[in-house]
Design an enzyme around this catalytic site. Structure first.
Site: not given
Ligand code: PGA
Length: 243
Positions: A67, A137, A139, A144
């Site tokens: 992304d 959350n 995702h 999302e």
């Molecule tokens: P993080 O993000 O490794 O910074 O916790 C993971 C994500 O949101 O996919």
């Protein structure tokens, strides 16, 4: 589905790196699906270290990131900049022309940018190994909740939880872009191997729901349970809700 629990994030990162480097040793032109975020910093550092110690070159790998933010973003806050710092720079390689979804094009031609990215992944023969983090959350990439298992690359609005978590890096939640272009869950589910990595107790509730709750788009990572070769790689904190 496998759940691989490690005592520490360093042990987990070494295990993931071992698999990634073994794949590239066996198939130097492997297609890697790559993620960003705090978790992946450790993973990429372990990959760089292991590749060096094994004498495995990443010169010919092909990569697709999950992304990228859409909208005005300072160059140093882009996922391209993150990947330069943690992956391409340390490996001494250049990203390919389609290593990221085209966020600039997505701002005015979301459908065209999305289709071009799916086409590029298809032309590369699909993704051999997809690395994923997980949001609080639930995702994966910027899919999302609620998300669909049939979703493809598209422009999405970011969730409030996601923007809050990115706020520190941007110097305030109000500076976090509202939109991103992300691969879809169908894109991810087509990868031949999927390795989701989660570190720390803040991820424990999402991990618990992803593994033990219902398979539902309201917890997007739960949809990975339908994949034939998926592992959840966890440190003790992330696994603490599993009993
Ligand atoms: P993080 O993000 O490794 O910074 O916790 C993971 C994500 O949101 O996919």
């Amino acid at each position: 589905m496998k759940v691989l629990r490690h005592g520490s994030s360093a042990d987990a990162a070494r295990a993931v790196a071992q698999e990634v480097v073994a794949l590239v040793a066996e198939r130097p032109t492997a297609v890697l699906g790559l993620a960003t975020g705090g978790t992946m910093v450790e993973i990429y550092a372990a990959c760089v270290e292991r590749a060096a110690s094994e004498g495995v070159s990443f010169d010919r790998v092909r990569t697709f990131n999950l992304d990228e933010y859409v909208g005005p973003v300072a160059p140093e806050r882009t996922f391209r900049a993150y990947m330069e710092e943690h992956f391409f720079g340390p490996f001494g390689i250049e990203p390919g022309p389609h290593a990221f979804p085209d966020a600039a094009r997505a701002a005015t031609d979301a459908l065209g940018a999305a289709r071009a990215y799916e086409d590029a992944i298809g032309r590369a023969g699909g993704i051999d190994l997809q690395l994923l983090g997980i949001g609080r959350n639930g995702h994966v990439a910027f899919n999302e909740p609620p998300a669909s298992a049939s979703s493809r690359t598209r422009v999405v609005e970011l969730d409030a939880v996601t923007r809050a978590d990115a706020g520190a890096a941007f110097g305030g939640v109000e500076r976090v872009p509202a939109r991103a272009i992300t691969v879809g869950l169908a894109t991810i589910l087509e990868a031949r191997r999927v390795r989701l990595v989660a570190f720390g107790a803040s991820k424990a509730p999402a991990v618990e729901r992803a593994l033990l709750g219902p398979v539902t788009g309201t917890l997007p990572a739960s949809l990975l349970r339908g994949h034939a070769d998926v592992s959840f790689v966890l440190d003790a904190g992330a696994a603490s809700g599993l009993g």
